[in-house]
Scaffold this motif. Structure first.
Motif, PDB file in Angstrom:
ATOM      1  N   LEU A   1       0.815  -1.214   0.000  1.00  0.00           N
ATOM      2  CA  LEU A   1       0.000   0.000   0.000  1.00  0.00           C
ATOM      3  C   LEU A   1       0.848   1.263   0.000  1.00  0.00           C
ATOM      4  O   LEU A   1       0.431   2.297   0.518  1.00  0.00           O
ATOM      5  CB  LEU A   1      -0.942  -0.013   1.203  1.00  0.00           C
ATOM      6  CG  LEU A   1      -1.959  -1.154   1.228  1.00  0.00           C
ATOM      7  CD1 LEU A   1      -2.822  -1.076   2.476  1.00  0.00           C
ATOM      8  CD2 LEU A   1      -2.825  -1.143  -0.027  1.00  0.00           C
TER       9      LEU A   1
ATOM     10  N   ASP B   1       2.659   4.548  -1.759  1.00  0.00           N
ATOM     11  CA  ASP B   1       2.280   5.474  -2.824  1.00  0.00           C
ATOM     12  C   ASP B   1       3.202   5.365  -4.025  1.00  0.00           C
ATOM     13  O   ASP B   1       2.792   5.633  -5.158  1.00  0.00           O
ATOM     14  CB  ASP B   1       2.304   6.917  -2.310  1.00  0.00           C
ATOM     15  CG  ASP B   1       1.179   7.209  -1.339  1.00  0.00           C
ATOM     16  OD1 ASP B   1       0.221   6.421  -1.284  1.00  0.00           O
ATOM     17  OD2 ASP B   1       1.267   8.235  -0.640  1.00  0.00           O
TER      18      ASP B   1
ATOM     19  N   GLU C   1       3.089   1.632   6.355  1.00  0.00           N
ATOM     20  CA  GLU C   1       1.902   2.110   7.077  1.00  0.00           C
ATOM     21  C   GLU C   1       2.215   3.345   7.910  1.00  0.00           C
ATOM     22  O   GLU C   1       1.440   4.317   7.941  1.00  0.00           O
ATOM     23  CB  GLU C   1       1.342   1.004   7.967  1.00  0.00           C
ATOM     24  CG  GLU C   1       0.067   1.411   8.697  1.00  0.00           C
ATOM     25  CD  GLU C   1      -0.499   0.288   9.556  1.00  0.00           C
ATOM     26  OE1 GLU C   1      -1.525   0.524  10.229  1.00  0.00           O
ATOM     27  OE2 GLU C   1       0.077  -0.815   9.556  1.00  0.00           O
TER      28      GLU C   1
ATOM     29  N   ASN D   1       2.588   6.364   5.630  1.00  0.00           N
ATOM     30  CA  ASN D   1       1.280   6.772   5.088  1.00  0.00           C
ATOM     31  C   ASN D   1       0.483   7.574   6.110  1.00  0.00           C
ATOM     32  O   ASN D   1      -0.151   8.580   5.769  1.00  0.00           O
ATOM     33  CB  ASN D   1       0.480   5.543   4.659  1.00  0.00           C
ATOM     34  CG  ASN D   1       0.922   4.996   3.323  1.00  0.00           C
ATOM     35  OD1 ASN D   1       1.656   5.650   2.582  1.00  0.00           O
ATOM     36  ND2 ASN D   1       0.482   3.796   3.001  1.00  0.00           N
TER      37      ASN D   1
ATOM     38  N   ILE E   1      -5.412  11.048  -1.710  1.00  0.00           N
ATOM     39  CA  ILE E   1      -5.158   9.814  -0.978  1.00  0.00           C
ATOM     40  C   ILE E   1      -6.382   8.907  -1.015  1.00  0.00           C
ATOM     41  O   ILE E   1      -6.263   7.686  -1.208  1.00  0.00           O
ATOM     42  CB  ILE E   1      -4.744  10.141   0.478  1.00  0.00           C
ATOM     43  CG1 ILE E   1      -3.365  10.799   0.500  1.00  0.00           C
ATOM     44  CG2 ILE E   1      -4.757   8.879   1.335  1.00  0.00           C
ATOM     45  CD1 ILE E   1      -2.999  11.400   1.835  1.00  0.00           C
ATOM     46  N   THR E   2      -7.554   9.487  -0.843  1.00  0.00           N
ATOM     47  CA  THR E   2      -8.786   8.714  -0.905  1.00  0.00           C
ATOM     48  C   THR E   2      -8.955   8.063  -2.272  1.00  0.00           C
ATOM     49  O   THR E   2      -9.372   6.900  -2.374  1.00  0.00           O
ATOM     50  CB  THR E   2      -9.990   9.617  -0.606  1.00  0.00           C
ATOM     51  OG1 THR E   2      -9.840  10.193   0.707  1.00  0.00           O
ATOM     52  CG2 THR E   2     -11.296   8.828  -0.657  1.00  0.00           C
TER      53      THR E   2
ATOM     54  N   GLN F   1      -6.890   4.954  -2.561  1.00  0.00           N
ATOM     55  CA  GLN F   1      -7.398   3.812  -1.806  1.00  0.00           C
ATOM     56  C   GLN F   1      -8.612   3.189  -2.457  1.00  0.00           C
ATOM     57  O   GLN F   1      -8.950   2.059  -2.188  1.00  0.00           O
ATOM     58  CB  GLN F   1      -7.740   4.274  -0.375  1.00  0.00           C
ATOM     59  CG  GLN F   1      -6.505   4.731   0.386  1.00  0.00           C
ATOM     60  CD  GLN F   1      -6.824   5.424   1.698  1.00  0.00           C
ATOM     61  OE1 GLN F   1      -7.959   5.873   1.892  1.00  0.00           O
ATOM     62  NE2 GLN F   1      -5.861   5.540   2.574  1.00  0.00           N
TER      63      GLN F   1
END
Length: 296
Positions: free
Chosen positions: A37, A39, A235, A238, A292-293, A296
């Motif tokens: 996860l 970027d 994580e 982020n 960012i949303t 995801q």
């Protein structure tokens, strides 16, 4: 004519909270990266690859970029440095693969930036392939403003803090006092030139508290994100480099107060005066949150 993979669609602000180095000579690592996860990815041909493995790693990195299997992650290739026996072939292969960026270590001057851009364009790099310049020597720090502004194709400065510590004869210490001048000058240069900037790596992958503290420091200083050496660091980076729920709520409140108070002369939100600079900051916070949303 070389065919390039289509550049992934990206929001107006592309998050770079967590950018993970991955050795291009390690097939399992390249496969694992598809599910992480983070970027961004830096598919490494330099430090993480032994000399006799570099030609095969070059082919693997180019194939990974061409595969289109890394989703919305920003995928880059780090080539070997100027003056090494592998640099020219690396740069041509990376340009023809068409990643989001080509990361070049130890960029030391504006002239080097312009030469690298010319070489990328000569090799047929598509428009979306940008230059990411690593800043990791005393000379680069002294010239960082000129480096950052040398070409419109330069999109990101990447701090090479390990090499900086070595060349300064400094030490790795909590709080990074020996590096604060270099980090601050590079941040000033990036913001003046309108390019992104990534903090350096944290070496002790078992020291979660130290890593998170350095992430917080980088975020407070103004970095866009952090380069990483282990998937377990993703994580934390982020979270540290994303707007908190409270910051998002405040940003929305500031913009609503500004809109509601338009024409009234004085606008306040939660007892504090709201000015244009607060509106600009709130807008940026929401833009990052929305990007960012979208990832995801």
């Amino acid at each position: 004519m070389t065919e390039h993979p289509t550049a992934p669609e990206t929001p107006a602000h592309t998050p770079l909270r967590s950018v993970l180095y991955m050795p291009s000579s390690n097939e399992r690592a390249l496969e694992k990266a598809k599910s992480l996860l983070c970027d961004g990815l830096i598919l490494d041909l330099e430090d993480a690859v032994a000399p006799d493995a570099k030609p095969a790693a070059r082919e693997a990195a180019a194939a990974a970029v061409a595969s289109g299997e890394y989703g919305r992650r920003t995928v880059t290739i780090r080539v070997n440095g100027l003056g090494t026996e592998w640099h020219d072939a690396d740069l041509v292969a990376a340009a023809q693969a068409g990643p989001a960026g080509v990361v070049v270590p130890k960029v030391g001057s504006a002239d080097e930036v312009r030469a690298l851009v010319a070489a990328l364009e000569k090799a047929g790099a598509p428009d979306h392939t940008r230059l990411w310049a690593m800043v990791e020597t005393p000379q680069a720090i002294l010239d960082v403003r000129e480096i950052a502004a040398a070409s419109d194709r330069l999109a990101v400065l990447v701090m090479g803090t390990n090499d900086l510590v070595k060349e300064l004869y400094a030490e790795h210490v909590p709080g990074r006092a020996p590096l604060l001048t270099s980090l601050s000058l590079s941040l000033l240069a990036a913001r003046a030139a309108g390019v992104a900037i990534l903090d350096g790596v944290y070496n002790d992958v078992k020291d979660a508290d130290g890593f998170l503290a350095e992430c917080r420091q980088g975020r407070e200083m103004g970095f866009d994100g952090k380069t990483l050496i282990h998937p377990g660091q993703v994580e934390g980076a982020n979270t540290a480099f994303a707007p908190s729920p409270e910051a998002v709520e405040d940003a929305r409140g500031v913009l609503q107060a500004w809109e509601d108070g338009r024409g009234s002369g004085v606008v306040t939100y939660r007892g504090k005066m709201v000015e244009n600079l607060h509106v600009e900051s709130a807008t940026r916070t929401l833009r990052i949150h929305e990007a960012i949303t979208a990832l995801q």
